[in-house]
Write an enzyme that holds these catalytic residues in place. Structure first.
Site, short mmCIF file in Angstrom:
data_model
loop_
_atom_site.label_atom_id
_atom_site.label_comp_id
_atom_site.label_asym_id
_atom_site.label_seq_id
_atom_site.Cartn_x
_atom_site.Cartn_y
_atom_site.Cartn_z
N ASP A 77 0.87 -1.18 0.00
CA ASP A 77 0.00 0.00 0.00
C ASP A 77 0.90 1.23 0.00
OD1 ASP A 77 0.01 0.98 3.08
OD2 ASP A 77 -0.17 -1.20 3.05
N GLU A 102 -7.41 4.45 12.08
CA GLU A 102 -6.23 4.19 12.92
C GLU A 102 -6.26 4.98 14.22
OE1 GLU A 102 -2.52 4.23 10.84
OE2 GLU A 102 -3.44 3.77 8.91
#
Length: 232
Positions: free
Chosen positions: A42, A129
């Protein structure tokens, strides 16, 4: 994927995240069985200029690119990265970095407008996150679900949730109305929860990209199963 540095005045919990360093021994089994692994990366604008032809020689099976963040930010490299990866026949996907300072509904609109996913792409991903000060878990779950619903209704596929496995335990597990495919990060061992992707390390070196990158394994089966994930 980068840590958010936003602060919320109403947040009530302080949690700090640490970055794991992975030794070369961690990859010893992988290096001898690389042809059996279905793996990918990613990437975001933080990787800067990429030598795509050199990267392609390493034969990643897929790459997810950061498309958006919050309600207005678009990753400056998203379009060019995706174009280059597609040119080299690498499966591509897009993720949205979730902000705690704006409604999930409007963040979803930003993602859909920018990502422009199409048939043959991997499913959309919500990247959620830790931040230094965390809001109430119910608020997190509600706004995440708002994003997930909008994107699913538009694209006709249930999005993937990316997060740390401890984050999932503390903030999402049992708080979502539906089950979503998981992409979990855990740098010491395989996560205890079933996941479709596993981010094994954020300390991976690969030719063609400067610095360290995230290395991910597809846990959902073989290459045919990966193909079956693609948007129709």
């Amino acid at each position: 994927m980068k840590k958010n540095i936003l602060f919320l005045s109403f947040a009530i919990v302080f949690i700090s995240a640490s970055t794991a360093v992975v030794s070369s021994e961690f990859f010893s089994e992988e290096s001898t069985q690389a042809n059996k692994k279905i793996w990918g990366l990613d990437l975001s604008h933080h990787q800067g200029t990429i030598d795509w032809d050199l990267l392609a020689k390493q034969k990643p099976n897929f790459i997810f690119f950061k498309a958006t963040e919050g309600v207005s930010k678009a990753d400056a490299r998203y379009s060019s990265y995706r174009k280059d990866a597609r040119r080299l026949h690498i499966l591509t996907g897009a993720y949205h970095y979730f902000s705690y300072s704006s409604p999930g509904y409007w963040q979803a609109q930003n993602f859909l407008k920018t990502a422009k996913l199409q048939p043959g792409d991997l499913p959309p991903v919500l990247d959620i996150e830790w931040t230094k000060v965390m809001p109430d878990p119910t608020l997190i779950a509600n706004e995440a679900v708002a994003w997930l619903k909008v994107v699913e209704n538009k694209l006709g596929v249930r999005p993937i949730i990316y997060c740390n496995y401890r984050f999932y335990t503390d903030y999402l597990k049992g708080k979502l109305k539906y089950e979503y495919p998981l992409w979990l990060s855990n740098y010491s061992r395989l996560p205890e929860y079933k996941c479709i992707f596993w981010q094994k390390t954020n300390n991976y070196s690969i030719e063609g990209v400067r610095g360290k990158v995230d290395y991910n394994l597809f846990m959902g089966g073989d290459k045919d199963d990966l193909q079956n994930l693609l948007l129709k």
